[in-house]
Design an enzyme around this catalytic site. Structure first.
Site, PDB file in Angstrom:
ATOM      1  N   LYS A 127      40.824  60.062  36.900  1.00 15.97           N
ATOM      2  CA  LYS A 127      40.122  59.245  36.640  1.00 15.97           C
ATOM      3  C   LYS A 127      38.447  58.908  36.849  1.00 15.97           C
ATOM      4  O   LYS A 127      37.489  59.917  37.908  1.00 15.97           O
ATOM      5  CB  LYS A 127      40.610  57.982  37.607  1.00 15.97           C
ATOM      6  N   SER A 155      43.642  49.277  36.832  1.00 15.07           N
ATOM      7  CA  SER A 155      41.947  49.586  35.857  1.00 15.07           C
ATOM      8  C   SER A 155      42.299  50.919  35.589  1.00 15.07           C
ATOM      9  O   SER A 155      41.231  51.850  34.873  1.00 15.07           O
ATOM     10  CB  SER A 155      41.158  49.728  37.019  1.00 15.07           C
ATOM     11  N   SER A 209      46.392  50.040  40.460  1.00 12.38           N
ATOM     12  CA  SER A 209      45.830  49.995  39.214  1.00 12.38           C
ATOM     13  C   SER A 209      46.219  51.213  38.530  1.00 12.38           C
ATOM     14  O   SER A 209      46.134  51.564  37.452  1.00 12.38           O
ATOM     15  CB  SER A 209      44.350  49.936  38.866  1.00 12.38           C
TER      16      SER A 209
END
Ligand code: GLN
Length: 474
Positions: free
Chosen positions: A73, A148, A172
């Site tokens: 990420k 997310s 997330s």
């Protein structure tokens, strides 16, 4: 999509094929570009690493993660590469060091292929709040993959990588894992060093893996976890990766079903899957126990007070002077701060900074921040009581399956409610994993969540393996 990378186990046994697997992986990512999962590729770095791992293995070096290709990420640092956090304020920023978790994975032979899309600064549940445009659900492009860490979830679900790293502050990793049909593990708070993870809510944040199965998630956790002198909150808890991997459950467990998690607001098909899994585990010899976690219903509210308070403080460092974007039209120091922050942060991040500053302000600190801290303790207390009676807890991961792009973006409260079942584990600091366990009538994946006491990460993954076996049969 036709291209698929060779399975991790195959590459583990044939490391000489790694350089060509990296090329296949890069082509597969190129083919899957419309999904918008990746924001930055590390092609040369990955090629170089593939040759290095193949050679080292040829010389007899034992690298436990050889053959595993990972995505990371874009809020986790890798020296010299993008660390955008999907924000205008860090768009061109390059990281000065590498996160401990990433460094440990690479040392064990893993190959990092690129950085993935996310909600700006990990704030969101849909992967739509991003300067790179939304990431799409791999099974239905009109839907969100969850957030997310949506880009990392999609990279694994679409078969572009073997595993990926995300960050889980309030869900997330587990929520997008459930939406996309992959495994997502939030480790016990402190189990994985946060050094190199861009801070959002420091008392809640954990770097967390996605994988296609619990065995791989366990391998990634063991290798990246453990004490790190760069993070004083990392736990001095022994972490080693046993060569035989995750062992099967040897004992009969007491599995708690929290009644409050199965009440109104939950999509009927998800409730049905949770109960199906519960019955399957009972048939496999475990005991089911109904439990109560009454304070969990306050978790979302408490989370959005504490996470925004911590975020408002953590994000104060982006002032236009030290990092990233600066608004050049500013004529005074004060203007540099205000114009750079107003222009550099997106809408949701600005909303959270305002909310966080408000709950920390002198007049409201006691009413909101302090009270939320007290309720956080009560949420934890519920879990501690429950773990006196049961070994693990089985619950839904999300109230619904993947929703449509645009459906909740203008309704922050509806978006925040996507986290009702995931925020309690972050507030309590306990480990929780989402495992795919079924589909709804639209063929969208459904995940179930297993939570356990602090440092029972291995146990909940063992239960996850049992669910994977059951799921094959359900
Ligand atoms: N969806 C939650 C939020 O927006 C959780 C985020 C996260 O875990 N990083 O805050």
């Amino acid at each position: 999509m036709t291209l698929k990378i060779p399975p991790h186990q195959h590459l583990k046994n044939h490391p000489e094929e790694l350089p060509s697997a990296v090329e296949t992986c890069l082509q597969a990512i190129e083919q899957a570009k419309p999904l918008n999962a990746f924001v930055h590729l590390l092609a040369d770095r990955a090629r170089h690493k593939a040759v290095e791992v193949a050679q080292a293995t040829g010389q007899g070096e034992e690298l436990p993660l050889r053959g595993m290709i990972l995505a990371v990420k874009d809020n986790i640092a890798i020296e010299g590469t993008s660390l955008s956090c999907a924000s205008r304020i860090l768009k061109d920023f390059k990281s000065l060091f590498t996160a401990t978790a990433v460094a440990r994975l690479e040392k064990a032979g893993a190959i990092i292929i690129g950085k993935t899309n996310l909600d700006e600064f990990a704030m969101g549940s849909s992967c739509e709040n991003t300067i790179f445009g939304p990431t799409h659900h791999p099974l239905d492009w009109e839907r969100v993959p969850g957030g997310s860490s949506g880009g990392s979830a999609v990279a694994v679900a679409a078969g572009l990588v073997h595993a990926a790293l995300g960050s889980d502050t309030g869900g997330s990793v587990r929520q997008p894992a459930a939406f996309c049909g992959v495994v997502g593990l939030k480790p016990t708070y402190g189990r994985v060093s946060r050094y190199g993870l861009v801070a959002f809510g420091s008392s809640l944040d954990q770097i967390a893996p996605f994988a296609t199965n619990c065995q791989d998630a366990f391998a990634v956790l063991c290798i990246m976890g453990g004490k790190d002198e760069h993070d004083s909150t990392s736990a001095a808890y022994p972490m080693s990766y046993p060569t035989e991997g995750l062992k099967p459950l040897g004992e009969k467990l007491r599995i708690g079903l929290p009644k409050e998690y199965l009440e109104e607001g939950l999509q009927a098909e998800i409730a049905e899957v949770v109960l199906q899994v519960a019955r399957g585990l009972e048939k496999a010899g475990h005991d089911l126990v109904e439990i109560s976690l009454p304070y969990s219903k306050l978790a979302v509210g408490v989370y959005y007070i504490l996470a925004t308070a911590e975020a408002s403080s953590n994000l104060a460092r982006y002032d236009g002077a030290r990092y990233g974007f600066r608004e050049h039209s500013a004529e005074s120091l004060q203007d540099i701060y205000t114009h750079s922050r107003a222009g550099g942060f997106g809408r949701e991040v600005r909303r959270r900074i305002m909310l966080g500053t408000y709950v920390l302000s002198a007049g409201y600190y006691d009413a909101y921040y302090k009270k939320a801290q007290r309720v956080r303790r009560l949420v934890l207390g519920d879990f501690l009581d429950a773990f006196g009676k049961v070994d693990v807890i089985l619950a839904p991961t999300t109230p619904t399956t993947a929703f449509k792009i645009g459906e909740k973006i203008d309704d922050p409260l509806a978006m925040y409610l996507s986290d009702v079942y995931t925020t309690p584990a972050n507030l309590a600091g306990i480990p929780a994993v989402s495992v795919p366990a079924g589909k709804d009538t639209k063929r969208l994946p459904i995940g179930v969540q297993i939570m356990g006491p602090h440092f029972s990460d291995e146990l909940i993954l063992q239960v996850g393996c049992d669910i994977e076996r059951l799921h094959g049969r359900i």
